[in-house]
Design an enzyme around this catalytic site. Structure first.
Site, PDB file in Angstrom:
ATOM      1  N   ARG A  86       0.838  -1.184   0.000  1.00  0.00           N
ATOM      2  CA  ARG A  86       0.000   0.000   0.000  1.00  0.00           C
ATOM      3  C   ARG A  86       0.876   1.238   0.000  1.00  0.00           C
ATOM      4  NH1 ARG A  86      -5.219   2.185   2.987  1.00  0.00           N
ATOM      5  NH2 ARG A  86      -5.039   4.307   2.254  1.00  0.00           N
ATOM      6  N   ARG A  95      -5.448   2.180  -4.248  1.00  0.00           N
ATOM      7  CA  ARG A  95      -4.621   1.417  -3.301  1.00  0.00           C
ATOM      8  C   ARG A  95      -4.737  -0.062  -3.627  1.00  0.00           C
ATOM      9  NH1 ARG A  95      -7.910   3.434   0.560  1.00  0.00           N
ATOM     10  NH2 ARG A  95      -7.316   5.417  -0.353  1.00  0.00           N
ATOM     11  N   ASP A  98      -6.866  -1.895   1.189  1.00  0.00           N
ATOM     12  CA  ASP A  98      -7.300  -1.012   2.255  1.00  0.00           C
ATOM     13  C   ASP A  98      -8.112  -1.845   3.237  1.00  0.00           C
ATOM     14  OD1 ASP A  98      -7.669   2.018   2.840  1.00  0.00           O
ATOM     15  OD2 ASP A  98      -9.626   1.131   3.171  1.00  0.00           O
ATOM     16  N   ASP A 100     -10.319  -1.284   6.657  1.00  0.00           N
ATOM     17  CA  ASP A 100     -10.873  -0.340   7.624  1.00  0.00           C
ATOM     18  C   ASP A 100     -11.529  -1.101   8.781  1.00  0.00           C
ATOM     19  OD1 ASP A 100     -10.217   1.985   6.157  1.00  0.00           O
ATOM     20  OD2 ASP A 100     -12.030   1.813   4.958  1.00  0.00           O
TER      21      ASP A 100
HETATM   22  N1  LIG Z   1     -15.989   2.250  -4.201  1.00  0.00           N
HETATM   23  C1  LIG Z   1     -15.031   2.617  -3.352  1.00  0.00           C
HETATM   24  N2  LIG Z   1     -14.587   3.886  -3.331  1.00  0.00           N
HETATM   25  C2  LIG Z   1     -13.620   4.203  -2.448  1.00  0.00           C
HETATM   26  N3  LIG Z   1     -13.022   5.398  -2.216  1.00  0.00           N
HETATM   27  C3  LIG Z   1     -12.128   5.214  -1.253  1.00  0.00           C
HETATM   28  S1  LIG Z   1     -11.129   6.407  -0.622  1.00  0.00           S
HETATM   29  N4  LIG Z   1     -12.101   3.937  -0.834  1.00  0.00           N
HETATM   30  C4  LIG Z   1     -11.249   3.375   0.197  1.00  0.00           C
HETATM   31  C5  LIG Z   1     -12.086   3.061   1.415  1.00  0.00           C
HETATM   32  O1  LIG Z   1     -11.489   3.518   2.564  1.00  0.00           O
HETATM   33  C6  LIG Z   1     -13.047   3.277  -1.580  1.00  0.00           C
HETATM   34  C7  LIG Z   1     -13.516   1.946  -1.610  1.00  0.00           C
HETATM   35  O2  LIG Z   1     -13.060   1.061  -0.872  1.00  0.00           O
HETATM   36  N5  LIG Z   1     -14.515   1.675  -2.515  1.00  0.00           N
END
Ligand SMILES: Nc1nc2nc(S)n(CCO)c2c(=O)[nH]1
Length: 157
Positions: A86, A95, A98, A100
Site C-alpha cells: 500500500r 490502493r 485497504d 478499515d
Molecule cells: N468504491 C469505493 N470507493 C472508495 N473510495 C475510497 S477512498 N475507498 C477506500 C475506502 O477507505 C473506496 C472503496 O473502498 N470503494
C-alpha cells in the site's frame, strides 16, 4: 486474561489483482495468533467514491474474533496493508489493499489515529452492502439502526 471481541472490517482494492489482495488480507488475519476470520461477505465491484479519478474497487467485509485491543488491531491491519504494498500517495486515491475497522463489539472509540465506529461507514453503499450480507441484523452502536436499516436509508443516487 484477554477477552474475545467481535469486530467487522471493510476491505477494498483497486490496483492489480484485486481479488488476490482481498484474499491475502483474510489469510494474513488468520495467521495472527490472536485473530480468526469468522464470516466473509461476497466481494462486490464498486465505483470509486470520494471524487478522485481512479479505477473501480473490489470491496468486501469480514467478521473477525480477536483478542487484540482496538489499537493492536489497527497495527495488525496497517501491517497487512503495508505487506500488500500500500502506497499512501494520494488521499482517497488508488490502493492495492485497504482495511478499515468498521465496528468493534459495541465500543465507541476515539483517538487521533482511530475512530470506531468508522465515521464514514453509514454513508458508504460499498461498505453497507457487503456488511449487510454478514451482519445486517447488527445495530450500529452510535446511530442505533441496524446495518440493513442504515443501508435502506441511503438515498439511492
Ligand atoms: N468504491 C469505493 N470507493 C472508495 N473510495 C475510497 S477512498 N475507498 C477506500 C475506502 O477507505 C473506496 C472503496 O473502498 N470503494
Amino acid at each position: 486474561s484477554r477477552k474475545k471481541h467481535t469486530a467487522y472490517l471493510g476491505l477494498g482494492s483497486n490496483i492489480g489483482d484485486r481479488e488476490s489482495y482481498l484474499d491475502m488480507a483474510i489469510d494474513e488475519l488468520n495467521k495472527d495468533k490472536y485473530t480468526k476470520v469468522t464470516r466473509v461477505s461476497d466481494f462486490i465491484e464498486t465505483e470509486p467514491y470520494g471524487g478522485v479519478e481512479q479505477d473501480d474497487f473490489l470491496n468486501g467485509c469480514l467478521e473477525i474474533e480477536t483478542l487484540r485491543t482496538p489499537e493492536e488491531l489497527l497495527r495488525l491491519v496497517n501491517g497487512i496493508e503495508k505487506a500488500a504494498g500500500r502506497e499512501r500517495l494520494i488521499h482517497w486515491g488508488p490502493r492495492t489493499l485497504d482495511i478499515d475497522i468498521l465496528l468493534y463489539d459495541d465500543v465507541v472509540y476515539d483517538s487521533e489515529d482511530l475512530h470506531i465506529p468508522h465515521v464514514e461507514m453509514h454513508k458508504r453503499e460499498f461498505v453497507l452492502e457487503p456488511l449487510s450480507m454478514i451482519a445486517g441484523y447488527k445495530r450500529h452502536p452510535l446511530l442505533g439502526k441496524t446495518i440493513s436499516e442504515l443501508r435502506a436509508g441511503l438515498d439511492k443516487q
